[in-house]
Design a protein around this motif. Structure first.
Motif, PDB file in Angstrom:
ATOM      1  N   GLY A  30       0.806  -1.207   0.000  1.00  0.00           N
ATOM      2  CA  GLY A  30       0.000   0.000   0.000  1.00  0.00           C
ATOM      3  C   GLY A  30       0.841   1.259   0.000  1.00  0.00           C
ATOM      4  O   GLY A  30       1.936   1.303   0.567  1.00  0.00           O
ATOM      5  N   LEU A  31       0.311   2.300  -0.638  1.00  0.00           N
ATOM      6  CA  LEU A  31       0.918   3.632  -0.651  1.00  0.00           C
ATOM      7  C   LEU A  31      -0.163   4.646  -0.331  1.00  0.00           C
ATOM      8  O   LEU A  31      -1.310   4.502  -0.762  1.00  0.00           O
ATOM      9  N   GLY A  32       0.192   5.683   0.408  1.00  0.00           N
ATOM     10  CA  GLY A  32      -0.769   6.718   0.736  1.00  0.00           C
ATOM     11  C   GLY A  32      -0.099   8.077   0.796  1.00  0.00           C
ATOM     12  O   GLY A  32       1.105   8.193   1.038  1.00  0.00           O
ATOM     13  N   VAL A  33      -0.903   9.094   0.576  1.00  0.00           N
ATOM     14  CA  VAL A  33      -0.422  10.472   0.664  1.00  0.00           C
ATOM     15  C   VAL A  33      -1.516  11.310   1.331  1.00  0.00           C
ATOM     16  O   VAL A  33      -2.710  11.067   1.134  1.00  0.00           O
ATOM     17  N   GLN A  34      -1.070  12.247   2.143  1.00  0.00           N
ATOM     18  CA  GLN A  34      -1.999  13.151   2.819  1.00  0.00           C
ATOM     19  C   GLN A  34      -1.416  14.555   2.758  1.00  0.00           C
ATOM     20  O   GLN A  34      -0.217  14.739   2.945  1.00  0.00           O
ATOM     21  N   ASN A  35      -2.273  15.528   2.472  1.00  0.00           N
ATOM     22  CA  ASN A  35      -1.827  16.920   2.411  1.00  0.00           C
ATOM     23  C   ASN A  35      -2.738  17.785   3.266  1.00  0.00           C
ATOM     24  O   ASN A  35      -3.948  17.787   3.070  1.00  0.00           O
ATOM     25  N   LYS A  36      -2.145  18.497   4.205  1.00  0.00           N
ATOM     26  CA  LYS A  36      -2.884  19.469   5.026  1.00  0.00           C
ATOM     27  C   LYS A  36      -2.969  20.735   4.183  1.00  0.00           C
ATOM     28  O   LYS A  36      -2.089  21.593   4.215  1.00  0.00           O
ATOM     29  N   THR A  37      -4.010  20.810   3.359  1.00  0.00           N
ATOM     30  CA  THR A  37      -4.150  21.851   2.350  1.00  0.00           C
ATOM     31  C   THR A  37      -4.317  23.239   2.967  1.00  0.00           C
ATOM     32  O   THR A  37      -3.732  24.206   2.498  1.00  0.00           O
ATOM     33  N   THR A  38      -5.138  23.318   4.001  1.00  0.00           N
ATOM     34  CA  THR A  38      -5.310  24.567   4.758  1.00  0.00           C
ATOM     35  C   THR A  38      -5.298  24.189   6.237  1.00  0.00           C
ATOM     36  O   THR A  38      -5.171  23.027   6.591  1.00  0.00           O
ATOM     37  N   LYS A  40      -7.724  23.944   8.073  1.00  0.00           N
ATOM     38  CA  LYS A  40      -8.912  23.140   8.381  1.00  0.00           C
ATOM     39  C   LYS A  40      -9.106  21.939   7.442  1.00  0.00           C
ATOM     40  O   LYS A  40      -9.764  20.985   7.808  1.00  0.00           O
ATOM     41  N   LEU A  41      -8.553  21.975   6.245  1.00  0.00           N
ATOM     42  CA  LEU A  41      -8.811  20.952   5.228  1.00  0.00           C
ATOM     43  C   LEU A  41      -7.595  20.044   5.018  1.00  0.00           C
ATOM     44  O   LEU A  41      -6.485  20.521   4.798  1.00  0.00           O
ATOM     45  N   THR A  42      -7.849  18.718   5.050  1.00  0.00           N
ATOM     46  CA  THR A  42      -6.827  17.720   4.760  1.00  0.00           C
ATOM     47  C   THR A  42      -7.334  16.819   3.638  1.00  0.00           C
ATOM     48  O   THR A  42      -8.472  16.342   3.686  1.00  0.00           O
ATOM     49  N   GLY A  99     -10.751  15.541   5.015  1.00  0.00           N
ATOM     50  CA  GLY A  99     -11.144  15.836   6.385  1.00  0.00           C
ATOM     51  C   GLY A  99     -11.252  17.335   6.560  1.00  0.00           C
ATOM     52  O   GLY A  99     -10.451  18.097   6.000  1.00  0.00           O
ATOM     53  N   TYR A 100     -12.263  17.750   7.302  1.00  0.00           N
ATOM     54  CA  TYR A 100     -12.437  19.175   7.567  1.00  0.00           C
ATOM     55  C   TYR A 100     -12.618  19.367   9.068  1.00  0.00           C
ATOM     56  O   TYR A 100     -13.504  18.757   9.675  1.00  0.00           O
ATOM     57  N   PHE A 106     -14.001  19.293  16.886  1.00  0.00           N
ATOM     58  CA  PHE A 106     -14.957  18.626  16.006  1.00  0.00           C
ATOM     59  C   PHE A 106     -14.446  18.609  14.562  1.00  0.00           C
ATOM     60  O   PHE A 106     -14.074  19.651  14.018  1.00  0.00           O
ATOM     61  N   ALA A 107     -14.457  17.405  13.931  1.00  0.00           N
ATOM     62  CA  ALA A 107     -14.026  17.268  12.540  1.00  0.00           C
ATOM     63  C   ALA A 107     -14.927  16.282  11.801  1.00  0.00           C
ATOM     64  O   ALA A 107     -15.528  15.398  12.396  1.00  0.00           O
ATOM     65  N   LEU A 108     -14.996  16.463  10.507  1.00  0.00           N
ATOM     66  CA  LEU A 108     -15.738  15.582   9.609  1.00  0.00           C
ATOM     67  C   LEU A 108     -14.742  14.963   8.633  1.00  0.00           C
ATOM     68  O   LEU A 108     -13.911  15.678   8.059  1.00  0.00           O
ATOM     69  N   ASN A 109     -14.818  13.635   8.434  1.00  0.00           N
ATOM     70  CA  ASN A 109     -13.963  12.936   7.478  1.00  0.00           C
ATOM     71  C   ASN A 109     -14.828  12.157   6.505  1.00  0.00           C
ATOM     72  O   ASN A 109     -15.778  11.481   6.907  1.00  0.00           O
ATOM     73  N   LEU A 110     -14.498  12.261   5.220  1.00  0.00           N
ATOM     74  CA  LEU A 110     -15.204  11.547   4.157  1.00  0.00           C
ATOM     75  C   LEU A 110     -14.196  10.693   3.399  1.00  0.00           C
ATOM     76  O   LEU A 110     -13.045  11.100   3.211  1.00  0.00           O
ATOM     77  N   GLY A 111     -14.632   9.517   2.944  1.00  0.00           N
ATOM     78  CA  GLY A 111     -13.734   8.649   2.193  1.00  0.00           C
ATOM     79  C   GLY A 111     -14.463   7.869   1.122  1.00  0.00           C
ATOM     80  O   GLY A 111     -15.667   7.636   1.207  1.00  0.00           O
ATOM     81  N   TYR A 112     -13.705   7.486   0.103  1.00  0.00           N
ATOM     82  CA  TYR A 112     -14.224   6.673  -1.006  1.00  0.00           C
ATOM     83  C   TYR A 112     -13.180   5.615  -1.337  1.00  0.00           C
ATOM     84  O   TYR A 112     -11.981   5.909  -1.403  1.00  0.00           O
TER      85      TYR A 112
END
Length: 148
Positions: A30-38, A40-42, A99-100, A106-112
């Motif tokens: 497996g490979l993954g990447v995550q970016n803390k764009t702002t 509040k937003l990941t 993720g926001y 409090f945070a909301l995470n969505l995935g597909y």
């Protein structure tokens, strides 16, 4: 940025329920990447690969008999269940997520997740019976995080 890599071994060949249906053990990459764009937003993305653990039994005896844990059954029924009823053959999976953080508590995470289509096909020894199945999957996730 956060980059990750993972390798795991899944011992299907010795797992109850799976060894009865002649699954092979597999190594999954497996490979993954995550970016803390702002602040509040990941944003997240990933991919994994594991060769299908379902062995193909080309040339099986459709008129024969077998047993699972001492329970007799037809070889056709056994192969039908493996290929049509439980075809865990997908090999590539792609994921996307976001993720926001509404507040520090409090945070909301969505995935597909998309499991890309893969086909398994077996023909009996007479050539008269062919079993074929294709599997692909889509999954959606939603998560709420509350910090105390």
């Amino acid at each position: 940025w956060l980059l990750s890599a993972d390798v795991k071994y899944v011992d299907w060949a010795n797992a109850d329920g799976y060894k009865d249906f002649d699954w092979e053990s597999q190594t999954v990459f497996g490979l993954g990447v995550q970016n803390k764009t702002t602040e509040k937003l990941t944003l997240r993305a990933g991919w994994n690969y594991g060769k299908s653990p379902v062995k193909e039994h080309e040339g099986f005896n459709a008129g024969g008999a077998t047993s699972i844990q001492g329970t007799p059954m037809s070889e056709f029924g056994y192969e039908y269940f493996r290929v049509i009823g439980f075809p865990g053959v997908t090999e590539h999976h792609v994921t996307l997520g976001a993720g926001y953080e509404f507040s520090p508590k409090f945070a909301l995470n969505l995935g597909y997740k998309k499991a890309l289509a893969k086909t398994i096909k077996e023909t009996d020894s007479s050539g008269a019976v062919t079993l074929e199945s294709e599997l692909s999957e889509d999954a959606y996730d939603i998560g709420l995080t509350f910090k105390f």
